[in-house]
Scaffold this motif. Structure first.
Motif, mmCIF file in Angstrom:
data_model
loop_
_atom_site.group_PDB
_atom_site.id
_atom_site.type_symbol
_atom_site.label_atom_id
_atom_site.label_comp_id
_atom_site.label_asym_id
_atom_site.label_seq_id
_atom_site.Cartn_x
_atom_site.Cartn_y
_atom_site.Cartn_z
ATOM 1 N N THR A 1 0.812 -1.247 0.047
ATOM 2 C CA THR A 1 0.120 0.116 -0.082
ATOM 3 C C THR A 1 0.850 1.025 0.151
ATOM 4 O O THR A 1 0.602 2.254 -0.874
ATOM 5 C CB THR A 1 -1.006 0.073 1.236
ATOM 6 O OG1 THR A 1 -1.801 -1.111 1.086
ATOM 7 C CG2 THR A 1 -1.856 1.500 1.139
ATOM 8 N N ALA A 2 1.906 1.115 0.514
ATOM 9 C CA ALA A 2 2.794 2.586 0.765
ATOM 10 C C ALA A 2 3.492 2.757 -0.536
ATOM 11 O O ALA A 2 3.783 3.604 -0.989
ATOM 12 C CB ALA A 2 3.791 2.139 1.945
ATOM 13 N N MET A 3 3.884 1.479 -0.995
ATOM 14 C CA MET A 3 4.376 1.706 -2.393
ATOM 15 C C MET A 3 3.498 2.325 -3.488
ATOM 16 O O MET A 3 3.732 3.109 -4.273
ATOM 17 C CB MET A 3 5.047 0.349 -2.813
ATOM 18 C CG MET A 3 5.929 -0.083 -2.112
ATOM 19 S SD MET A 3 6.812 -2.050 -2.312
ATOM 20 C CE MET A 3 6.999 -1.959 -4.214
ATOM 21 N N ALA A 4 2.345 1.643 -3.503
ATOM 22 C CA ALA A 4 1.567 2.163 -4.377
ATOM 23 C C ALA A 4 1.064 3.597 -4.162
ATOM 24 O O ALA A 4 0.731 4.548 -4.909
ATOM 25 C CB ALA A 4 0.128 1.393 -3.939
ATOM 26 N N ILE A 5 0.876 4.112 -2.857
ATOM 27 C CA ILE A 5 0.781 5.463 -2.496
ATOM 28 C C ILE A 5 1.932 6.315 -2.945
ATOM 29 O O ILE A 5 1.452 7.409 -3.666
ATOM 30 C CB ILE A 5 0.566 5.529 -0.844
ATOM 31 C CG1 ILE A 5 -0.901 5.086 -0.528
ATOM 32 C CG2 ILE A 5 0.767 7.069 -0.791
ATOM 33 C CD1 ILE A 5 -1.029 4.914 0.902
ATOM 34 N N LEU A 6 3.237 5.983 -2.903
ATOM 35 C CA LEU A 6 4.386 6.701 -3.351
ATOM 36 C C LEU A 6 4.234 6.798 -4.979
ATOM 37 O O LEU A 6 4.204 7.896 -5.386
ATOM 38 C CB LEU A 6 5.493 5.776 -3.102
ATOM 39 C CG LEU A 6 6.289 6.255 -1.763
ATOM 40 C CD1 LEU A 6 7.494 5.309 -1.853
ATOM 41 C CD2 LEU A 6 6.479 7.394 -1.267
ATOM 42 N N MET A 7 3.990 5.813 -5.727
ATOM 43 C CA MET A 7 3.753 5.874 -7.256
ATOM 44 C C MET A 7 2.582 6.670 -7.597
ATOM 45 O O MET A 7 2.846 7.612 -8.271
ATOM 46 C CB MET A 7 3.479 4.348 -7.589
ATOM 47 C CG MET A 7 4.669 3.569 -7.586
ATOM 48 S SD MET A 7 4.587 1.984 -8.355
ATOM 49 C CE MET A 7 3.711 0.962 -6.999
ATOM 50 N N LYS A 8 1.398 6.708 -6.812
ATOM 51 C CA LYS A 8 0.258 7.605 -7.071
ATOM 52 C C LYS A 8 0.454 8.975 -6.878
ATOM 53 O O LYS A 8 0.148 9.818 -7.768
ATOM 54 C CB LYS A 8 -1.022 6.932 -6.422
ATOM 55 C CG LYS A 8 -2.255 7.795 -6.356
ATOM 56 C CD LYS A 8 -2.890 7.906 -7.885
ATOM 57 C CE LYS A 8 -3.987 8.701 -8.099
ATOM 58 N NZ LYS A 8 -4.613 8.994 -9.191
ATOM 59 N N THR A 9 1.241 9.293 -5.716
ATOM 60 C CA THR A 9 1.525 10.699 -5.420
ATOM 61 C C THR A 9 2.477 11.109 -6.707
ATOM 62 O O THR A 9 2.138 12.279 -7.088
ATOM 63 C CB THR A 9 2.337 10.738 -4.107
ATOM 64 O OG1 THR A 9 1.380 10.139 -3.025
ATOM 65 C CG2 THR A 9 2.718 12.166 -3.765
ATOM 66 N N PHE A 10 3.449 10.647 -6.678
ATOM 67 C CA PHE A 10 4.385 11.132 -7.850
ATOM 68 C C PHE A 10 3.543 11.037 -9.348
ATOM 69 O O PHE A 10 3.801 12.373 -9.772
ATOM 70 C CB PHE A 10 5.622 9.914 -8.335
ATOM 71 C CG PHE A 10 6.628 10.425 -9.100
ATOM 72 C CD1 PHE A 10 7.549 11.301 -8.850
ATOM 73 C CD2 PHE A 10 6.377 9.989 -10.587
ATOM 74 C CE1 PHE A 10 8.548 11.671 -9.804
ATOM 75 C CE2 PHE A 10 7.327 10.598 -11.687
ATOM 76 C CZ PHE A 10 8.286 11.208 -11.344
ATOM 77 N N ASP A 11 2.936 10.098 -9.595
ATOM 78 C CA ASP A 11 2.265 10.245 -10.795
ATOM 79 C C ASP A 11 1.133 11.645 -10.890
ATOM 80 O O ASP A 11 1.103 12.053 -11.886
ATOM 81 C CB ASP A 11 1.400 9.047 -11.195
ATOM 82 C CG ASP A 11 2.177 7.855 -11.783
ATOM 83 O OD1 ASP A 11 3.432 8.166 -11.731
ATOM 84 O OD2 ASP A 11 1.824 7.007 -11.611
ATOM 85 N N THR A 12 0.443 11.965 -9.684
ATOM 86 C CA THR A 12 -0.305 13.100 -9.545
ATOM 87 C C THR A 12 0.248 14.131 -9.989
ATOM 88 O O THR A 12 -0.213 14.789 -10.625
ATOM 89 C CB THR A 12 -1.013 13.026 -8.353
ATOM 90 O OG1 THR A 12 -1.979 11.800 -8.267
ATOM 91 C CG2 THR A 12 -1.980 14.032 -8.030
ATOM 92 N N TYR A 13 1.410 14.542 -9.349
ATOM 93 C CA TYR A 13 1.977 15.612 -9.390
ATOM 94 C C TYR A 13 2.965 15.797 -10.572
ATOM 95 O O TYR A 13 3.152 17.119 -11.424
ATOM 96 C CB TYR A 13 2.805 15.975 -8.291
ATOM 97 C CG TYR A 13 2.216 16.181 -6.848
ATOM 98 C CD1 TYR A 13 1.500 17.454 -6.804
ATOM 99 C CD2 TYR A 13 1.791 15.120 -6.020
ATOM 100 C CE1 TYR A 13 0.810 17.796 -5.822
ATOM 101 C CE2 TYR A 13 1.127 15.655 -4.864
ATOM 102 C CZ TYR A 13 0.586 16.997 -4.888
ATOM 103 O OH TYR A 13 -0.377 17.063 -3.591
ATOM 104 N N ALA A 14 3.463 14.647 -11.329
ATOM 105 C CA ALA A 14 4.233 14.977 -12.446
ATOM 106 C C ALA A 14 3.433 14.990 -13.792
ATOM 107 O O ALA A 14 3.838 15.551 -14.471
ATOM 108 C CB ALA A 14 4.966 13.581 -12.480
#
Length: 91
Positions: free
Chosen positions: A6-19
């Motif tokens: 879940t933590a890994m998925a949140i990191l990926m989603k957070t990066f993708d959202t701002y990028a």
């Protein structure tokens, strides 16, 4: 999913959202990185003594010197901040 997954998925989603804000999904521009820090790490910015410290942090994220923060550089930032908060890093 496990907590770590879940933590890994949140990191990926957070990066993708701002990028994705400027259309280049592969990296964060300086503006996107600053917006991400302001929204996702407001306590960190409040702890900064001045804007120069924030700019130094942003500049330090760009390890390869391409004026953008890619996912690997983003993950290093999160890992370093996590270590610092956990008290396990020497610096």
């Amino acid at each position: 999913m496990t907590q770590l997954e879940t933590a890994m998925a949140i990191l990926m989603k957070t990066f993708d959202t701002y990028a994705a804000a400027d259309g280049n999904k592969g990296s964060l521009s300086k503006g996107e990185a600053k917006t991400m820090l302001e929204k996702e790490l407001p306590g960190l910015l409040k702890a900064a003594k001045n804007q120069a410290e924030v700019d130094k942090l942003l500049g330090g994220l760009d390890f390869n010197g391409d004026s953008e923060v890619d996912f690997s550089e983003f993950v290093v930032l999160v890992a370093a901040l996590t270590c610092a908060c956990h008290g396990r890093c020497k610096k």
